[in-house]
Design a protein around this motif. Structure first.
Motif, PDB file in Angstrom:
ATOM      1  N   GLY A  76      15.599   9.244 -30.341  1.00 14.37           N
ATOM      2  CA  GLY A  76      15.398   7.719 -30.521  1.00 14.37           C
ATOM      3  C   GLY A  76      14.387   7.053 -31.288  1.00 14.37           C
ATOM      4  N   GLY A  77      13.518   8.010 -31.911  1.00 11.30           N
ATOM      5  CA  GLY A  77      12.604   7.433 -32.793  1.00 11.30           C
ATOM      6  C   GLY A  77      11.471   8.480 -32.770  1.00 11.30           C
ATOM      7  N   ILE A  78      10.039   8.026 -33.356  1.00 13.72           N
ATOM      8  CA  ILE A  78       9.072   9.090 -33.473  1.00 13.72           C
ATOM      9  C   ILE A  78       7.809   8.283 -32.707  1.00 13.72           C
ATOM     10  N   ILE A  79       7.174   9.299 -31.886  1.00 16.97           N
ATOM     11  CA  ILE A  79       5.674   8.918 -31.415  1.00 16.97           C
ATOM     12  C   ILE A  79       4.898   9.146 -32.410  1.00 16.97           C
ATOM     13  N   PRO A  80       3.816   8.285 -32.603  1.00 17.90           N
ATOM     14  CA  PRO A  80       2.680   8.613 -33.559  1.00 17.90           C
ATOM     15  C   PRO A  80       1.837   9.360 -32.919  1.00 17.90           C
ATOM     16  N   PRO A  81       1.074  10.430 -33.911  1.00 18.44           N
ATOM     17  CA  PRO A  81       0.113  11.337 -33.186  1.00 18.44           C
ATOM     18  C   PRO A  81      -0.979  10.675 -32.474  1.00 18.44           C
ATOM     19  N   HIS A  82      -1.408  11.301 -31.355  1.00 20.54           N
ATOM     20  CA  HIS A  82      -2.550  10.806 -30.604  1.00 20.54           C
ATOM     21  C   HIS A  82      -3.116  12.186 -29.693  1.00 20.54           C
ATOM     22  N   ASP A  83      -4.461  12.001 -29.657  1.00 27.30           N
ATOM     23  CA  ASP A  83      -5.062  13.053 -28.816  1.00 27.30           C
ATOM     24  C   ASP A  83      -6.536  12.578 -28.482  1.00 27.30           C
ATOM     25  N   GLY A  84      -7.159  13.341 -27.638  1.00 26.92           N
ATOM     26  CA  GLY A  84      -8.406  13.045 -27.023  1.00 26.92           C
ATOM     27  C   GLY A  84      -9.063  14.167 -26.721  1.00 26.92           C
ATOM     28  N   SER A  85     -10.325  13.884 -26.425  1.00 26.25           N
ATOM     29  CA  SER A  85     -11.280  15.051 -25.863  1.00 26.25           C
ATOM     30  C   SER A  85     -12.472  14.459 -24.923  1.00 26.25           C
ATOM     31  N   GLY A  86     -13.032  15.117 -24.055  1.00 27.80           N
ATOM     32  CA  GLY A  86     -14.187  14.897 -23.407  1.00 27.80           C
ATOM     33  C   GLY A  86     -13.572  14.167 -21.756  1.00 27.80           C
ATOM     34  N   PRO A  87     -14.578  14.196 -21.214  1.00 32.47           N
ATOM     35  CA  PRO A  87     -14.087  13.905 -19.878  1.00 32.47           C
ATOM     36  C   PRO A  87     -13.510  12.193 -19.791  1.00 32.47           C
ATOM     37  N   ILE A  88     -12.565  11.923 -18.949  1.00 31.04           N
ATOM     38  CA  ILE A  88     -12.163  10.498 -19.002  1.00 31.04           C
ATOM     39  C   ILE A  88     -12.261  10.239 -17.564  1.00 31.04           C
ATOM     40  N   HIS A  89     -12.123   8.687 -17.273  1.00 28.58           N
ATOM     41  CA  HIS A  89     -12.180   8.437 -15.860  1.00 28.58           C
ATOM     42  C   HIS A  89     -10.888   7.498 -15.471  1.00 28.58           C
ATOM     43  N   ILE A  90     -10.433   7.907 -14.486  1.00 27.78           N
ATOM     44  CA  ILE A  90      -9.365   7.364 -13.729  1.00 27.78           C
ATOM     45  C   ILE A  90      -9.412   7.034 -12.330  1.00 27.78           C
ATOM     46  N   ALA A  91      -9.046   5.714 -11.863  1.00 25.36           N
ATOM     47  CA  ALA A  91      -9.165   5.343 -10.641  1.00 25.36           C
ATOM     48  C   ALA A  91      -7.833   5.217  -9.995  1.00 25.36           C
ATOM     49  N   PHE A  92      -7.646   5.971  -8.632  1.00 25.34           N
ATOM     50  CA  PHE A  92      -6.181   5.708  -8.087  1.00 25.34           C
ATOM     51  C   PHE A  92      -6.422   4.692  -6.822  1.00 25.34           C
ATOM     52  N   ALA A  93      -5.581   3.845  -6.771  1.00 23.50           N
ATOM     53  CA  ALA A  93      -5.813   2.881  -5.538  1.00 23.50           C
ATOM     54  C   ALA A  93      -5.238   3.739  -4.492  1.00 23.50           C
ATOM     55  N   VAL A  94      -6.139   3.453  -3.129  1.00 21.66           N
ATOM     56  CA  VAL A  94      -5.838   4.265  -1.833  1.00 21.66           C
ATOM     57  C   VAL A  94      -6.180   3.044  -0.976  1.00 21.66           C
ATOM     58  N   SER A  95      -5.429   3.233   0.069  1.00 15.53           N
ATOM     59  CA  SER A  95      -6.017   2.277   1.320  1.00 15.53           C
ATOM     60  C   SER A  95      -7.293   2.774   2.205  1.00 15.53           C
ATOM     61  N   ALA A  96      -8.027   1.651   2.614  1.00 14.70           N
ATOM     62  CA  ALA A  96      -9.211   2.233   3.220  1.00 14.70           C
ATOM     63  C   ALA A  96      -9.072   3.146   4.322  1.00 14.70           C
ATOM     64  N   ARG A  97      -7.932   3.030   5.088  1.00 13.56           N
ATOM     65  CA  ARG A  97      -7.548   3.899   6.038  1.00 13.56           C
ATOM     66  C   ARG A  97      -7.197   5.056   5.732  1.00 13.56           C
ATOM     67  N   SER A  98      -6.990   5.562   4.406  1.00 21.72           N
ATOM     68  CA  SER A  98      -6.532   6.953   4.130  1.00 21.72           C
ATOM     69  C   SER A  98      -7.570   7.602   3.432  1.00 21.72           C
ATOM     70  N   LEU A  99      -8.917   6.919   3.097  1.00 20.18           N
ATOM     71  CA  LEU A  99      -9.958   7.539   2.391  1.00 20.18           C
ATOM     72  C   LEU A  99     -10.539   8.733   3.301  1.00 20.18           C
ATOM     73  N   ALA A 100     -10.580   8.560   4.743  1.00 22.87           N
ATOM     74  CA  ALA A 100     -11.308   9.921   5.307  1.00 22.87           C
ATOM     75  C   ALA A 100     -10.216  11.095   5.199  1.00 22.87           C
ATOM     76  N   ALA A 101      -8.969  10.592   5.248  1.00 21.49           N
ATOM     77  CA  ALA A 101      -7.870  11.781   5.215  1.00 21.49           C
ATOM     78  C   ALA A 101      -7.757  12.368   3.784  1.00 21.49           C
ATOM     79  N   TRP A 102      -8.289  11.911   2.864  1.00 22.23           N
ATOM     80  CA  TRP A 102      -8.441  12.137   1.440  1.00 22.23           C
ATOM     81  C   TRP A 102      -9.655  13.157   1.391  1.00 22.23           C
ATOM     82  N   GLU A 103     -10.775  12.618   1.903  1.00 19.92           N
ATOM     83  CA  GLU A 103     -11.851  13.450   2.009  1.00 19.92           C
ATOM     84  C   GLU A 103     -11.791  14.941   2.588  1.00 19.92           C
TER      85      GLU A 103
END
Length: 147
Positions: free
Chosen positions: A75-102
């Motif tokens: 269907g087309g061309i995806i332009p080039p992209h890349d990255g390096s180094g540590p990135i940060h992402i936050a995932f949303a969780v319920s307060a109730r599930s935080l202890a289970a995640w730990e």
């Protein structure tokens, strides 16, 4: 002194659909996000893997350097992209599930690097790293007051 920026009215966005991380070893990263994070893999090839996160978001893992050239699709061309180094992402969780995640992360041998109790009773975040050193956060959705 810098002149004030003029804000232009842009068409509405519906949110962020995809977030990408660049990884050294795609197989190790795929196993971490499938097994530890329990994300469903929805697509993969030699250069990338896509995982469903929640109902309508996607985490893309690209082998570092593999997307630095155009990707030719029917269907087309995806332009080039890349990255390096540590990135940060936050995932949303319920307060109730935080202890289970730990407990889940501890059982998987994943070290929790830090915790933050946010002011104004916005909740608590936990921080840990994936195999490539990306900083992952599990945080309550109410962390950002505008939401």
């Amino acid at each position: 002194m810098t002149a004030p920026r003029t804000r232009r009215k842009a068409p509405a966005l519906d949110g962020i659909l995809e977030t990408a991380l660049y990884v050294e070893d795609l197989d190790i990263a795929r196993a971490f996000y499938a097994d530890t994070m329990a994300f469903a893999e929805i697509l993969s090839d030699a250069r990338m893997a896509a995982f469903a996160v929640g109902d309508d978001r996607v985490l893309l893992l690209f082998k570092r350097g593999a997307s630095a050239v155009e990707a030719h699709l029917p269907g087309g061309i995806i332009p080039p992209h890349d990255g390096s180094g540590p990135i940060h992402i936050a995932f949303a969780v319920s307060a109730r599930s935080l202890a289970a995640w730990e407990r889940h992360l501890a059982a998987a041998g994943i070290e929790i690097e830090s915790t933050v109790d946010w002011p104004d009773k916005r909740g608590r975040s936990i921080y840990f790293r994936d195999p490539d050193g990306h900083l992952l956060e599990l945080a309550p959705r109410r962390l950002w007051k505008h939401m």
